[in-house]
Design an enzyme around this catalytic site. Sequence first.
Site, mmCIF file in Angstrom:
data_model
loop_
_atom_site.group_PDB
_atom_site.id
_atom_site.type_symbol
_atom_site.label_atom_id
_atom_site.label_comp_id
_atom_site.label_asym_id
_atom_site.label_seq_id
_atom_site.Cartn_x
_atom_site.Cartn_y
_atom_site.Cartn_z
ATOM 1 N N HIS A 197 56.847 55.685 -31.255
ATOM 2 C CA HIS A 197 56.919 55.180 -32.635
ATOM 3 C C HIS A 197 56.098 53.901 -32.818
ATOM 4 O O HIS A 197 56.368 53.109 -33.712
ATOM 5 C CB HIS A 197 58.376 54.932 -33.058
ATOM 6 C CG HIS A 197 59.145 56.202 -33.312
ATOM 7 N ND1 HIS A 197 59.388 56.681 -34.573
ATOM 8 C CD2 HIS A 197 59.694 57.106 -32.471
ATOM 9 C CE1 HIS A 197 60.083 57.811 -34.482
ATOM 10 N NE2 HIS A 197 60.269 58.102 -33.216
ATOM 11 N N ALA A 247 56.423 73.313 -29.321
ATOM 12 C CA ALA A 247 57.084 72.767 -28.130
ATOM 13 C C ALA A 247 56.792 71.279 -27.972
ATOM 14 O O ALA A 247 57.015 70.704 -26.920
ATOM 15 C CB ALA A 247 56.625 73.524 -26.890
ATOM 16 N N GLY A 248 56.267 70.669 -29.018
ATOM 17 C CA GLY A 248 55.965 69.242 -28.951
ATOM 18 C C GLY A 248 54.681 68.945 -28.201
ATOM 19 O O GLY A 248 54.416 67.811 -27.819
ATOM 20 N N LEU A 249 53.859 69.968 -27.971
ATOM 21 C CA LEU A 249 52.590 69.765 -27.259
ATOM 22 C C LEU A 249 51.420 69.791 -28.222
ATOM 23 O O LEU A 249 50.265 69.789 -27.822
ATOM 24 C CB LEU A 249 52.414 70.837 -26.179
ATOM 25 C CG LEU A 249 53.493 70.800 -25.091
ATOM 26 C CD1 LEU A 249 53.409 72.033 -24.205
ATOM 27 C CD2 LEU A 249 53.356 69.540 -24.242
ATOM 28 N N SER A 274 50.241 72.115 -30.611
ATOM 29 C CA SER A 274 49.339 73.251 -30.801
ATOM 30 C C SER A 274 48.666 73.140 -32.167
ATOM 31 O O SER A 274 47.566 73.659 -32.366
ATOM 32 C CB SER A 274 50.099 74.570 -30.684
ATOM 33 O OG SER A 274 50.987 74.756 -31.768
ATOM 34 N N SER A 275 49.313 72.419 -33.100
ATOM 35 C CA SER A 275 48.713 72.278 -34.437
ATOM 36 C C SER A 275 47.414 71.470 -34.371
ATOM 37 O O SER A 275 46.408 71.880 -34.943
ATOM 38 C CB SER A 275 49.705 71.661 -35.419
ATOM 39 O OG SER A 275 50.152 70.404 -34.985
ATOM 40 N N GLU A 310 46.081 68.220 -41.416
ATOM 41 C CA GLU A 310 47.528 68.267 -41.151
ATOM 42 C C GLU A 310 48.312 67.433 -42.179
ATOM 43 O O GLU A 310 49.342 67.866 -42.687
ATOM 44 C CB GLU A 310 47.818 67.772 -39.725
ATOM 45 C CG GLU A 310 49.292 67.856 -39.365
ATOM 46 C CD GLU A 310 49.571 68.586 -38.067
ATOM 47 O OE1 GLU A 310 48.628 69.033 -37.389
ATOM 48 O OE2 GLU A 310 50.759 68.709 -37.714
ATOM 49 N N ASP A 314 48.031 62.976 -31.984
ATOM 50 C CA ASP A 314 47.816 64.389 -31.669
ATOM 51 C C ASP A 314 46.332 64.752 -31.669
ATOM 52 O O ASP A 314 45.801 65.290 -30.704
ATOM 53 C CB ASP A 314 48.548 65.288 -32.679
ATOM 54 C CG ASP A 314 50.045 65.042 -32.703
ATOM 55 O OD1 ASP A 314 50.522 64.219 -31.890
ATOM 56 O OD2 ASP A 314 50.733 65.662 -33.524
ATOM 57 N N TYR A 362 63.615 59.801 -39.132
ATOM 58 C CA TYR A 362 62.271 59.212 -38.988
ATOM 59 C C TYR A 362 62.029 58.215 -40.120
ATOM 60 O O TYR A 362 61.553 57.104 -39.903
ATOM 61 C CB TYR A 362 61.174 60.278 -39.078
ATOM 62 C CG TYR A 362 60.955 61.105 -37.839
ATOM 63 C CD1 TYR A 362 61.433 60.710 -36.589
ATOM 64 C CD2 TYR A 362 60.218 62.284 -37.904
ATOM 65 C CE1 TYR A 362 61.216 61.483 -35.473
ATOM 66 C CE2 TYR A 362 59.997 63.068 -36.786
ATOM 67 C CZ TYR A 362 60.506 62.663 -35.571
ATOM 68 O OH TYR A 362 60.276 63.424 -34.466
HETATM 69 P P1 ADP Z 1 53.346 71.932 -32.376
HETATM 70 O O1 ADP Z 1 52.155 71.218 -32.933
HETATM 71 O O2 ADP Z 1 54.318 71.001 -31.729
HETATM 72 O O3 ADP Z 1 53.006 73.070 -31.469
HETATM 73 P P2 ADP Z 1 53.696 72.542 -35.131
HETATM 74 O O4 ADP Z 1 54.823 73.112 -35.917
HETATM 75 O O5 ADP Z 1 53.131 71.233 -35.552
HETATM 76 O O6 ADP Z 1 54.147 72.535 -33.609
HETATM 77 O O7 ADP Z 1 52.473 73.564 -35.162
HETATM 78 C C1 ADP Z 1 52.650 74.905 -34.767
HETATM 79 C C2 ADP Z 1 51.934 75.812 -35.726
HETATM 80 O O8 ADP Z 1 50.507 75.819 -35.456
HETATM 81 C C3 ADP Z 1 52.343 77.267 -35.588
HETATM 82 O O9 ADP Z 1 53.524 77.527 -36.281
HETATM 83 C C4 ADP Z 1 51.127 77.974 -36.175
HETATM 84 O O10 ADP Z 1 51.182 77.949 -37.577
HETATM 85 C C5 ADP Z 1 49.972 77.087 -35.739
HETATM 86 N N1 ADP Z 1 49.354 77.628 -34.497
HETATM 87 C C6 ADP Z 1 49.283 77.056 -33.286
HETATM 88 N N2 ADP Z 1 48.656 77.862 -32.383
HETATM 89 C C7 ADP Z 1 48.318 78.990 -33.054
HETATM 90 C C8 ADP Z 1 47.653 80.215 -32.705
HETATM 91 N N3 ADP Z 1 47.204 80.466 -31.471
HETATM 92 N N4 ADP Z 1 47.515 81.147 -33.678
HETATM 93 C C9 ADP Z 1 47.974 80.915 -34.920
HETATM 94 N N5 ADP Z 1 48.588 79.797 -35.304
HETATM 95 C C10 ADP Z 1 48.770 78.826 -34.392
HETATM 96 MG MG MG Z 2 52.205 69.766 -34.478
#
Ligand code: ADP
Ligand code: MG
Length: 381
Positions: free
Chosen positions: A33, A123-125, A127-128, A160, A172, A221
Amino acid sequence: MKPWLIEKFRASFGRAPHWIARAPGRIEFIGNHTDYNGGPVLGAAIDRGVWVGLALRDDGQRRFASDQLSEVVALPADRMKKQAGAAAWVNYPLGVLAALPEFSLRAPAGFDYLAMSDLPVGAGLSSSAAIELASGLAFLAATAQQPSREILVKVGKHAENHFVGVPCGILDQGVSGFGKKDHLVFIDCRGPRFETVPLPGGAHFWIFNTHTKHALVDGLYAARHRECMEAAQALSVGLLVETNPAALLVAERKFSPIVFKRARHIVEEIARVSATVAALRVGDLAAVGKLLTASHRSSQMWFENSTPELDFLVTTLTSQPAVFGARLTGGGFGGAVMALTSVAFGDDEANLVAAAYAEKFGAAPDILHAQTGDGAELFTP
Ligand code: ADP
Ligand code: MG
């Protein structure tokens, strides 16, 4: 090269991609934070991420495919409306397309697009951020534009924040953009300014995702944000980064007990990030580990963004000799714990921790073993 991506692209669109980009997920290493308080944060890009394949079309149609869904989403290039339901994932690449003009960059019109990932979603890693940066790199390559890494990072964050509508900080996208194998990424959130710091050899990351999430997390938050701003105001500074632990202690009577606790966490956490960088520079992983665990205890006691589940994992992990330190990673109020370990911590040790957790809380956490990896990169097939 990347035969699985090319194969899946062919299966979806009947031809090979012209551009392939990849961006990694990340771990919040330390700096809890601190971002919205103007402080520093250290993150690690990991060796897992999102891959994007892209080929242009000349009919103005955009077709989006992903390994997470069987259906292809088709949209004309002039349709930039936010998607809902099963197509909602397209908001990440769409958000990037919408962000490009904000940075005086062009978006490609029609294309075939495929996203594939070896990163667990949600999973908090982050992926977005990974999908945003991989998409951004591919779109820019397809339009022969080469902006700086800073701009790529800002495009992803803009997507985002403004299109998807998640108010994330710069960690991120910054780590996904500037990550480097065997390094951590240091971000001074005020600039933002990015720097890499070597990670001493033999360090491993283990992430234990509890899949727990406080029902009121958004409100919590917002409350923490408000309390931090109140603390800064009481000290007559713009942001808490402008003070230090000694000055805070002297001014204790200016705060309500709650606001003082919150400020203490932030101000000491900012100092811990600097101390972590110093310990990394001399290769002292034991000292780094102590700072990580101290960060967690501060979350637990002062910021109150930990949970019994996360505390249990940290206590169990730090009783193991091969663990340098452990802390909650991310915003807290549930989520995941990260442990920094030596190579002597393996699957057996991780499974024991997970079993102890399952016995107490009824469900096992997901375990992920990761190492550092490179930041966003473009490949030519
Ligand atoms: P985090 O960033 O912690 O993984 P978020 O909720 O911020 O979680 O983002 C996850 C979202 O990103 C998924 O719900 C999806 O919409 C998108 N996303 C991530 N990877 C993929 C993928 N390989 N294909 C399609 N969408 C994806
Ligand atoms: Mg995210």
